[in-house]
Design an enzyme around this catalytic site. Structure first.
Site, PDB file in Angstrom:
ATOM      1  N   LYS A  91       0.821  -1.218   0.000  1.00  0.00           N
ATOM      2  CA  LYS A  91       0.000   0.000   0.000  1.00  0.00           C
ATOM      3  C   LYS A  91       0.852   1.264   0.000  1.00  0.00           C
ATOM      4  O   LYS A  91       0.529   2.231  -0.708  1.00  0.00           O
ATOM      5  CB  LYS A  91      -0.940  -0.004   1.222  1.00  0.00           C
ATOM      6  CG  LYS A  91      -2.138  -0.937   1.026  1.00  0.00           C
ATOM      7  CD  LYS A  91      -3.001  -1.014   2.257  1.00  0.00           C
ATOM      8  CE  LYS A  91      -3.818   0.240   2.469  1.00  0.00           C
ATOM      9  NZ  LYS A  91      -4.705   0.115   3.654  1.00  0.00           N
ATOM     10  N   ASN A  99      -0.526   9.229  -3.564  1.00  0.00           N
ATOM     11  CA  ASN A  99      -0.859  10.407  -2.750  1.00  0.00           C
ATOM     12  C   ASN A  99       0.263  11.443  -2.747  1.00  0.00           C
ATOM     13  O   ASN A  99       0.010  12.653  -2.826  1.00  0.00           O
ATOM     14  CB  ASN A  99      -1.153   9.986  -1.302  1.00  0.00           C
ATOM     15  CG  ASN A  99      -2.477   9.251  -1.189  1.00  0.00           C
ATOM     16  OD1 ASN A  99      -3.354   9.390  -2.038  1.00  0.00           O
ATOM     17  ND2 ASN A  99      -2.623   8.459  -0.137  1.00  0.00           N
ATOM     18  N   TYR A 145       7.583  -6.098  -1.788  1.00  0.00           N
ATOM     19  CA  TYR A 145       8.438  -4.901  -1.782  1.00  0.00           C
ATOM     20  C   TYR A 145       8.874  -4.571  -3.209  1.00  0.00           C
ATOM     21  O   TYR A 145       8.736  -3.434  -3.666  1.00  0.00           O
ATOM     22  CB  TYR A 145       9.646  -5.167  -0.897  1.00  0.00           C
ATOM     23  CG  TYR A 145      10.567  -3.987  -0.708  1.00  0.00           C
ATOM     24  CD1 TYR A 145      10.123  -2.812  -0.099  1.00  0.00           C
ATOM     25  CD2 TYR A 145      11.908  -4.042  -1.111  1.00  0.00           C
ATOM     26  CE1 TYR A 145      10.985  -1.732   0.100  1.00  0.00           C
ATOM     27  CE2 TYR A 145      12.767  -2.974  -0.914  1.00  0.00           C
ATOM     28  CZ  TYR A 145      12.301  -1.824  -0.315  1.00  0.00           C
ATOM     29  OH  TYR A 145      13.163  -0.753  -0.114  1.00  0.00           O
TER      30      TYR A 145
END
Ligand code: UDP
Length: 314
Positions: A91, A99, A145
């Protein structure tokens, strides 16, 4: 000048905060402290140009006032951490990158993504140049990752190409130094902790896999230079001095003055066999190369770990 640094309480993020403050910038440090530690930034909390906000950057980031640079360093980064936090890792690489890019776009700020040598996976090319596309297992345990960071790179290039955001991508190779967590599970903290507590040093596999360890001050200098360079495609930063993990364990043990045995444990899934940066591009573009040798860097780091160790026993 004002920077927003995500993951600013982490190992690299906190050193970056220090550097930006020293350069006269204002810093807004965002960190949810799931792997970052507040003691890394405790010395900055009273500084008039430093602000800390506890925030998970996978949620909308609301920043008032102007921002000149967004640096996205938030992510679990040690294999043990990201195996424990697989969803959060995905995430923060995906939503967190979206964002932070959105923030940079809204503020007309420059943007730097902390990417990783893990983008190369278990590489079939050594040393790894930026042009190598990598050899990654998307569904293995490390995939959370590797793929998050590969997605983050793709997202960063998309915001650059489609929205005109002035972006940079740094592919960071193994880095060490003060403020690594003694319990983060990586080779160096493990070896030091084991040597200091009289436990056997655990080398995974036969120890013939290689890494190349860059001292943190060298890395931060490279990042600072990249921030000011006009390059949008990824740039490797790391130390090209390659060493086997067995030899590394022996060096660390010798430096601690310990004589604990070295024992061999199973190699983790998809553990890269070789890792070494080709830093031709950084040399040319940034006139940068590492200056701190392994011996000196290890001494500095060991002093830090000893303090952390004493503190944890109090
Ligand atoms: N490693 C090891 N013993 C340990 C921890 C790590 O032999 O206690 C090995 C690990 O398998 C890898 C290398 O050291 O080959 C570097 O691991 P680290 O976790 O530091 O980071 P990586 O480079 O794999 O991201």
């Amino acid at each position: 000048m004002r920077a927003v640094i995500t993951g600013g309480a982490g190992f690299l993020g906190s050193h970056l905060c220090d550097r930006m403050i020293a350069e006269g910038w204002e810093v807004l440090c965002l960190d949810n402290l799931i792997t970052g530690v507040d003691s890394n930034i405790a010395h900055l909390l009273d500084h008039p140009r430093f602000q800390f906000r506890r925030q998970d950057v996978t949620h909308y980031i609301d920043v008032s006032g102007p921002v000149d640079y967004v640096l996205h360093f938030a992510s679990p980064a040690s294999p043990v951490d990201y195996l424990k936090l697989p969803i959060q890792t995905l995430k923060v690489g995906a939503l967190g990158t979206h964002n932070t890019l959105g923030l940079a776009l809204a503020k007309k700020a420059k943007y730097l993504l902390a990417s990783t040598s893990e983008c190369y996976g278990d590489p079939e090319v050594t040393p790894q140049p930026e042009s190598y596309w990598g050899h990654v297992n998307p569904i293995g345990p490390r995939g959370v990752y590797d793929e998050a960071k590969r997605f983050a790179e793709a997202m960063t290039m998309a915001y650059h190409r489609a929205r005109g955001v002035d972006t940079r991508i740094v592919r960071i190779f193994n880095t060490y130094g003060p403020r690594m967590r003694l319990n983060d599970g990586r080779a160096l903290p493990n070896f030091v902790h084991q040597a200091l507590t009289g436990q056997p040093i655990t080398v995974y596999g036969d120890g013939r896999q290689t890494r190349s360890f860059c001292y943190v001050s060298d890395l931060i200098e490279g990042i600072w230079r990249l921030m000011h360079a006009d390059e949008h495609e990824p740039v490797n930063l790391g130390n090209p001095q390659e060493i086997t993990i067995l030899e590394f364990a022996e060096r660390v043990r010798a430096l601690t003055g310990s004589n604990v045995p070295i024992v061999f444990r199973p190699l983790p899934h998809d553990d890269p066999k070789r890792r070494c940066p080709d830093i031709t591009k950084a040399r040319r573009l940034l006139q940068w190369e590492p200056k701190v040798g392994l011996e000196e860097g290890l001494r500095q780091t060991l002093a830090h770990f000893r303090r952390q160790f004493e503190h944890s026993r109090r």
